[in-house]
Design a protein around this motif. Structure first.
Motif, PDB file in Angstrom:
ATOM      1  N   ARG A  88       0.932  -1.230  -0.028  1.00  0.00           N
ATOM      2  CA  ARG A  88       0.071  -0.023  -0.029  1.00  0.00           C
ATOM      3  C   ARG A  88       0.815   1.368   0.151  1.00  0.00           C
ATOM      4  N   PRO A  89       1.893   1.459  -1.208  1.00  0.00           N
ATOM      5  CA  PRO A  89       2.454   2.780  -1.011  1.00  0.00           C
ATOM      6  C   PRO A  89       1.693   3.817  -1.478  1.00  0.00           C
ATOM      7  N   ASP A  90       2.368   5.029  -1.095  1.00  0.00           N
ATOM      8  CA  ASP A  90       1.695   6.280  -1.450  1.00  0.00           C
ATOM      9  C   ASP A  90       2.075   6.788  -3.030  1.00  0.00           C
ATOM     10  N   TRP A  91       3.244   6.271  -3.261  1.00  0.00           N
ATOM     11  CA  TRP A  91       3.547   6.443  -4.900  1.00  0.00           C
ATOM     12  C   TRP A  91       4.237   5.052  -5.381  1.00  0.00           C
ATOM     13  N   VAL A  92       4.281   4.833  -6.601  1.00  0.00           N
ATOM     14  CA  VAL A  92       5.209   3.957  -7.208  1.00  0.00           C
ATOM     15  C   VAL A  92       6.139   4.710  -8.336  1.00  0.00           C
ATOM     16  N   LEU A  93       7.374   4.463  -8.039  1.00  0.00           N
ATOM     17  CA  LEU A  93       8.321   5.275  -8.958  1.00  0.00           C
ATOM     18  C   LEU A  93       8.860   4.186  -9.889  1.00  0.00           C
ATOM     19  N   VAL A  94       8.939   4.478 -11.120  1.00  0.00           N
ATOM     20  CA  VAL A  94       9.363   3.881 -12.233  1.00  0.00           C
ATOM     21  C   VAL A  94      10.404   4.652 -13.244  1.00  0.00           C
ATOM     22  N   TYR A  95      11.453   3.926 -13.786  1.00  0.00           N
ATOM     23  CA  TYR A  95      12.558   4.598 -14.656  1.00  0.00           C
ATOM     24  C   TYR A  95      12.415   4.193 -15.696  1.00  0.00           C
ATOM     25  N   GLY A  96      12.590   4.962 -17.064  1.00  0.00           N
ATOM     26  CA  GLY A  96      13.018   4.596 -18.331  1.00  0.00           C
ATOM     27  C   GLY A  96      11.748   4.005 -19.127  1.00  0.00           C
ATOM     28  N   ASP A  97      12.230   2.649 -19.876  1.00  0.00           N
ATOM     29  CA  ASP A  97      11.434   2.199 -20.560  1.00  0.00           C
ATOM     30  C   ASP A  97      11.393   0.748 -20.955  1.00  0.00           C
ATOM     31  N   THR A  98      11.745   0.103 -19.947  1.00  0.00           N
ATOM     32  CA  THR A  98      11.674  -1.310 -20.133  1.00  0.00           C
ATOM     33  C   THR A  98      10.315  -2.022 -19.603  1.00  0.00           C
ATOM     34  N   ASP A  99      10.443  -3.370 -19.981  1.00  0.00           N
ATOM     35  CA  ASP A  99       9.115  -4.103 -19.526  1.00  0.00           C
ATOM     36  C   ASP A  99       8.805  -3.946 -18.025  1.00  0.00           C
ATOM     37  N   SER A 100       9.835  -3.432 -17.079  1.00  0.00           N
ATOM     38  CA  SER A 100       9.475  -3.563 -15.721  1.00  0.00           C
ATOM     39  C   SER A 100       8.849  -2.089 -15.626  1.00  0.00           C
ATOM     40  N   THR A 101       9.146  -1.089 -16.435  1.00  0.00           N
ATOM     41  CA  THR A 101       8.654   0.175 -16.329  1.00  0.00           C
ATOM     42  C   THR A 101       7.148   0.185 -16.422  1.00  0.00           C
ATOM     43  N   LEU A 102       7.021  -0.723 -17.633  1.00  0.00           N
ATOM     44  CA  LEU A 102       5.369  -0.277 -17.966  1.00  0.00           C
ATOM     45  C   LEU A 102       4.809  -1.486 -16.991  1.00  0.00           C
ATOM     46  N   ALA A 103       5.393  -2.664 -16.760  1.00  0.00           N
ATOM     47  CA  ALA A 103       4.441  -3.109 -15.794  1.00  0.00           C
ATOM     48  C   ALA A 103       4.075  -2.470 -14.528  1.00  0.00           C
ATOM     49  N   GLY A 104       5.074  -1.892 -14.095  1.00  0.00           N
ATOM     50  CA  GLY A 104       4.937  -1.047 -12.437  1.00  0.00           C
ATOM     51  C   GLY A 104       4.087  -0.075 -12.772  1.00  0.00           C
ATOM     52  N   ALA A 105       3.995   0.820 -13.995  1.00  0.00           N
ATOM     53  CA  ALA A 105       3.246   1.831 -14.429  1.00  0.00           C
ATOM     54  C   ALA A 105       1.593   1.257 -14.448  1.00  0.00           C
ATOM     55  N   LEU A 106       1.465   0.196 -15.273  1.00  0.00           N
ATOM     56  CA  LEU A 106       0.118  -0.397 -15.225  1.00  0.00           C
ATOM     57  C   LEU A 106      -0.435  -0.884 -14.213  1.00  0.00           C
ATOM     58  N   ALA A 107       0.290  -1.757 -13.145  1.00  0.00           N
ATOM     59  CA  ALA A 107      -0.225  -2.166 -12.025  1.00  0.00           C
ATOM     60  C   ALA A 107      -0.703  -1.129 -10.779  1.00  0.00           C
ATOM     61  N   SER A 108       0.283  -0.183 -10.912  1.00  0.00           N
ATOM     62  CA  SER A 108      -0.204   0.931 -10.007  1.00  0.00           C
ATOM     63  C   SER A 108      -1.315   1.905 -10.462  1.00  0.00           C
ATOM     64  N   ALA A 109      -1.329   1.966 -11.706  1.00  0.00           N
ATOM     65  CA  ALA A 109      -2.371   2.946 -12.355  1.00  0.00           C
ATOM     66  C   ALA A 109      -3.993   2.265 -12.065  1.00  0.00           C
ATOM     67  N   LYS A 110      -3.896   0.801 -12.303  1.00  0.00           N
ATOM     68  CA  LYS A 110      -5.181   0.137 -12.215  1.00  0.00           C
ATOM     69  C   LYS A 110      -5.561  -0.075 -10.588  1.00  0.00           C
ATOM     70  N   LEU A 111      -4.561   0.187  -9.764  1.00  0.00           N
ATOM     71  CA  LEU A 111      -4.623   0.225  -8.371  1.00  0.00           C
ATOM     72  C   LEU A 111      -5.103   1.664  -7.654  1.00  0.00           C
ATOM     73  N   HIS A 112      -4.812   2.646  -8.838  1.00  0.00           N
ATOM     74  CA  HIS A 112      -5.244   4.119  -8.523  1.00  0.00           C
ATOM     75  C   HIS A 112      -4.180   4.493  -7.318  1.00  0.00           C
ATOM     76  N   ILE A 113      -3.024   4.072  -7.538  1.00  0.00           N
ATOM     77  CA  ILE A 113      -1.726   4.565  -6.992  1.00  0.00           C
ATOM     78  C   ILE A 113      -0.926   5.588  -7.873  1.00  0.00           C
ATOM     79  N   PRO A 114      -0.501   6.661  -7.302  1.00  0.00           N
ATOM     80  CA  PRO A 114      -0.144   7.569  -8.263  1.00  0.00           C
ATOM     81  C   PRO A 114       1.305   7.072  -8.927  1.00  0.00           C
ATOM     82  N   VAL A 115       1.584   7.335 -10.107  1.00  0.00           N
ATOM     83  CA  VAL A 115       2.849   6.926 -10.808  1.00  0.00           C
ATOM     84  C   VAL A 115       3.791   8.066 -11.128  1.00  0.00           C
TER      85      VAL A 115
END
Length: 353
Positions: A88-115
């Motif tokens: 239950r983080p307040d923010w999710v922080l991602v870097y750059g342009d890898t598959d890890s970046t996209l997965a982190g951004a999509l998972a957090s956005a769908k859970l309504h956690i700001p990216v």
């Protein structure tokens, strides 16, 4: 405040080290949870970086790597979603342009956690590159977009992203270059090559657009060979595998070495004559070290380096590669495109407001 940071590839470890250090120095009240997806799973490509960069081992290692883009992204999404629900983080922080970046951004956005996205706004305008898809989608779901340059900010505005979500902070890789330059380490094998500083070419090749096409690989290595200059090639595992499969032989002037750690890479960049690469990060590091860069791609997301004359596109054209290596004549490095070396602190300050 709790921040969950998602990383998975070597360049992201370097960027995360900068921001993690800024959290400790300027906002020690922030609890950062470091998650390694496992995208770079080779010990030489991953574990050594945490030791060299002086950052703690990840709190979580998802162990996902080696699959296709779809497989990796899907598996990461599933595990990251469960982890975010637990932490239950307040923010999710991602870097750059890898598959890890996209997965982190999509998972957090769908859970309504700001990216928050570091290195937002980069564009090669080549949608065949998986990295381009990753960076565009991540930017459009992020709540805070940390742009490294004016060009990146302009790209975001041109795509209709609200200006109040964009922050021009400078480039964390410049912070890293300043911090780690004094800690650079000469590789143990270098002296056995009988080379001196500023007389060899440093080359890196790893992108799928090159390694997956035999004609491009052959063109690149033909060009390196025709240049006649001594070339050091830290060999990415993917590139090594593809060279064997395609039966592409290394020219006599190319010395392949095992992947090097970050501090060794910094030393090689600082002591080479020219850099030839298909890496986005290494293009910038060439600029930081005031080295001419020849990009082994047909386009680049760092268009400001091309426009400034610090970088030249050669693609996989053997003649273009050899000519540029032999006659590299780049302007003096007098501009300051990527900020003042305080991007990490800027990012932390904006996230904590």
């Amino acid at each position: 405040m709790k921040v969950l940071t998602v990383i998975g590839a070597r360049p992201q470890f370097i960027k995360a080290a900068v921001v993690s250090r800024a959290f400790v120095e300027h906002r020690p009240d922030v609890h950062e949870i470091l998650v390694h997806t496992g995208q770079h799973y080779d010990a030489n490509m991953s574990d050594v970086f945490f030791d060299e960069l002086g950052i703690p081992l990840p709190d979580h290692n998802l162990g996902i790597g080696g699959g296709t883009h779809g497989q990796n992204t899907g598996r990461m999404l599933e595990k990251l979603e469960a982890l975010m629900q637990a932490e239950r983080p307040d923010w999710v922080l991602v870097y750059g342009d890898t598959d890890s970046t996209l997965a982190g951004a999509l998972a957090s956005a769908k859970l309504h956690i700001p990216v928050a996205h570091v290195e937002a706004g980069l564009r090669s305008f080549n949608r065949y590159m998986p990295e381009e898809i990753n960076r565009v989608l991540t930017d459009h779901v992020a709540a805070l977009l940390f742009a490294p340059s004016e060009v990146a900010r302009t790209n975001l505005c041109n795509e209709g992203i609200a200006n109040d979500r964009i922050r021009l902070v400078g480039d964390v890789m410049y912070d890293a270059a300043l911090f780690y330059n004094e800690r650079a380490r000469k590789p143990a094998w270098f002296d056995s090559l009988s080379l001196r500083s500023n007389e060899f070419v440093l080359c890196t090749i790893h992108r799928a657009e090159n390694t997956d096409q035999e004609a491009r690989m052959q063109g690149i290595f033909d060009g390196l060979g025709e240049s006649g200059l001594p070339i050091i090639l830290p060999l990415h595992p993917r590139t090594s595998k593809k060279l064997t499969q395609m039966n592409v032989n290394l020219p006599a002037n190319v010395t392949a070495v095992d992947p090097v750690g970050y501090l060794e890479m910094v030393w090689l960049e600082a002591n080479c004559k020219i850099i030839a690469t298909d890496s986005g990060g290494v293009q910038k590091e060439a600029y930081f070290h005031k080295k001419p860069c020849i990009t082994l791609r047909d386009e680049t997301e760092w268009v400001e380096l091309i426009e400034g004359g610090y970088n030249a596109l050669a693609g996989a054209n053997s003649k273009e590669i050899s000519n540029l290596i032999r006659s590299a004549n780049f302007p003096r490095f007098e501009s300051n495109i990527y900020g003042s070396g305080d991007a990490g602190r800027n990012i932390v300050e904006w996230m904590c407001r």
